[in-house]
Motif scaffolding. Structure first.
Motif, mmCIF file in Angstrom:
data_model
loop_
_atom_site.group_PDB
_atom_site.id
_atom_site.type_symbol
_atom_site.label_atom_id
_atom_site.label_comp_id
_atom_site.label_asym_id
_atom_site.label_seq_id
_atom_site.Cartn_x
_atom_site.Cartn_y
_atom_site.Cartn_z
ATOM 1 N N ALA A 144 0.824 -1.215 0.000
ATOM 2 C CA ALA A 144 0.000 0.000 0.000
ATOM 3 C C ALA A 144 0.854 1.259 0.000
ATOM 4 O O ALA A 144 0.400 2.314 -0.477
ATOM 5 N N GLU A 168 -10.720 2.053 7.776
ATOM 6 C CA GLU A 168 -10.253 3.444 7.801
ATOM 7 C C GLU A 168 -9.349 3.701 9.011
ATOM 8 O O GLU A 168 -8.394 4.469 8.922
ATOM 9 N N ASN A 171 -6.097 2.380 7.936
ATOM 10 C CA ASN A 171 -5.451 3.352 7.052
ATOM 11 C C ASN A 171 -4.730 4.427 7.850
ATOM 12 O O ASN A 171 -3.569 4.752 7.596
ATOM 13 N N SER A 172 -5.445 4.978 8.834
ATOM 14 C CA SER A 172 -4.901 6.069 9.637
ATOM 15 C C SER A 172 -3.684 5.639 10.443
ATOM 16 O O SER A 172 -2.645 6.303 10.431
ATOM 17 N N VAL A 176 -1.392 4.418 5.544
ATOM 18 C CA VAL A 176 -1.646 4.039 4.148
ATOM 19 C C VAL A 176 -2.991 4.621 3.714
ATOM 20 O O VAL A 176 -3.717 5.200 4.524
ATOM 21 N N LYS A 177 -3.312 4.442 2.421
ATOM 22 C CA LYS A 177 -4.598 4.932 1.932
ATOM 23 C C LYS A 177 -5.193 3.917 0.954
ATOM 24 O O LYS A 177 -5.192 4.117 -0.259
ATOM 25 N N MET A 178 -5.694 2.822 1.504
ATOM 26 C CA MET A 178 -6.426 1.873 0.680
ATOM 27 C C MET A 178 -7.781 2.497 0.336
ATOM 28 O O MET A 178 -8.332 3.272 1.116
ATOM 29 N N GLN A 179 -8.313 2.150 -0.820
ATOM 30 C CA GLN A 179 -9.534 2.768 -1.310
ATOM 31 C C GLN A 179 -10.770 1.924 -0.989
ATOM 32 O O GLN A 179 -10.772 0.705 -1.190
ATOM 33 N N HIS A 180 -11.810 2.592 -0.522
ATOM 34 C CA HIS A 180 -13.042 1.931 -0.103
ATOM 35 C C HIS A 180 -13.966 1.637 -1.284
ATOM 36 O O HIS A 180 -14.189 2.492 -2.144
#
Length: 322
Positions: A144, A168, A171-172, A176-180
């Motif tokens: 990620a 989420e 992610n925080s 990371v920033k995986m997409q929902h």
């Protein structure tokens, strides 16, 4: 003088009878409100606990399902009920999340409800399709963080669902920033993870563990701060590379605010006894729950922390309900 003594004695006797009547809780059936339809994990858990608590209290506890609006209908009903201990809410994590998702709620969980006892907690599993290259949380985080035009997607039961918010929070805390990818329910979301259209999901251990055991999914971690009794070989997210991560689905009892402290305490102690009964433990563990039995004060502290935690996640991730 003799007449005065007789009158005084009669008054004291009357007060004594009144006091005894007030202390005879419960003297009629109790209603336990579940904010979801029959058949789900919350309903199964509520009925198992209600049956045992009723036996211990000597009065029936009647479960009533008032589903709808992410449990807000049932919660509002109890929040506005008489504070006498005869209408109780079987609350879930939704009660801690909803104030952030629905800013115009018709009730205030902190002001209108009194925490009685947390009765169970339930972990989610971080699961991936077996054809993905991810075999650990560390590998998932590394992928990620790698520069790429194609993000890593995760499926959920919908915007604001536990599966969404748990991811989420990951992610925080993992940076990371995986997409929902929101779905209309857990079943279609999991169907696409199984089919490989979406690589991963955070989902309840009740539904995912059988799929892991059959080889249809690969489990990377459990979301709770301690390992699950149902799957002790699966590490926690914290152990696997995200220190401090803890996301728990939970069940607890709430009474209307203003319910006498003695009544709240009696319900709390009875709930703790009930969750330790072998038949109740078996029923809870069958739906992936770890039985608990906390005091009103402990549950109040936990509940306030949950509201604060999920409000931060909702705000930072800009979560909006459909």
């Amino acid at each position: 003088m003799h007449l005065k003594l007789l009158l005084a004695g009669s008054l004291l006797a009357a007060l004594g009878v009144a006091g005894a009547a007030q202390g005879a809780y419960p003297d009629r059936p109790i209603r336990l409100i579940v904010g979801f339809p029959p058949g789900g994990a919350s309903d199964v858990a509520a009925r198992a606990i209600a049956a045992k608590m009723g036996a211990l209290l000597g009065q029936a506890i009647v479960v009533e399902n008032k589903g709808g609006a992410a449990s807000n209908i049932g919660s509002d009903y109890v929040a506005k009920a008489a504070p006498d201990g005869y209408t109780v809410l079987f609350g879930t994590i939704s009660l801690a999340v909803n104030p952030s998702l629905y800013p115009k709620l018709s009730y205030d969980p902190l002001k209108d409800l009194a925490p009685v006892a947390q009765v169970a907690s339930t972990p989610f599993l971080v699961v991936v399709n077996p054809n993905t290259p991810y075999h650990s949380v560390a590998e998932l985080i590394a992928a990620a963080k790698k520069p790429s035009d194609k993000p890593i997607y995760f499926a959920s039961a919908g915007n604001g669902s536990g599966a969404h918010l748990f991811a989420e929070l990951f992610n925080s805390q993992a940076g990371v920033k995986m997409q929902h990818v929101p779905y209309r329910g857990a079943a279609p979301a999991m169907s696409d993870v199984l089919g490989g259209q979406v690589p991963l999901a955070f989902d309840n251990i009740v539904t995912t563990l059988p799929l892991v055991k059959s080889g249809k999914l690969r489990a990377l971690a459990v979301t709770t701060k301690t390992r699950s009794r149902a799957a002790p070989d699966i590490p926690t997210v914290a152990e696997a590379g995200v220190p401090g991560y803890d996301a728990t689905a939970w069940f607890g009892l709430f009474a209307p605010a203003g319910t006498p402290a003695a009544v709240v305490q009696k319900l709390s102690e009875t709930a703790a006894q009930a969750t330790q009964a072998p038949e109740v433990r078996a029923a809870l563990e069958a739906v992936g729950c770890d039985p608990m039995g906390t005091s009103p004060k402990e549950f109040d502290t936990f509940f306030k922390a949950e509201i604060k935690k999920w409000a931060k996640v909702v705000d930072e991730a800009h979560v909006r309900v459909d």
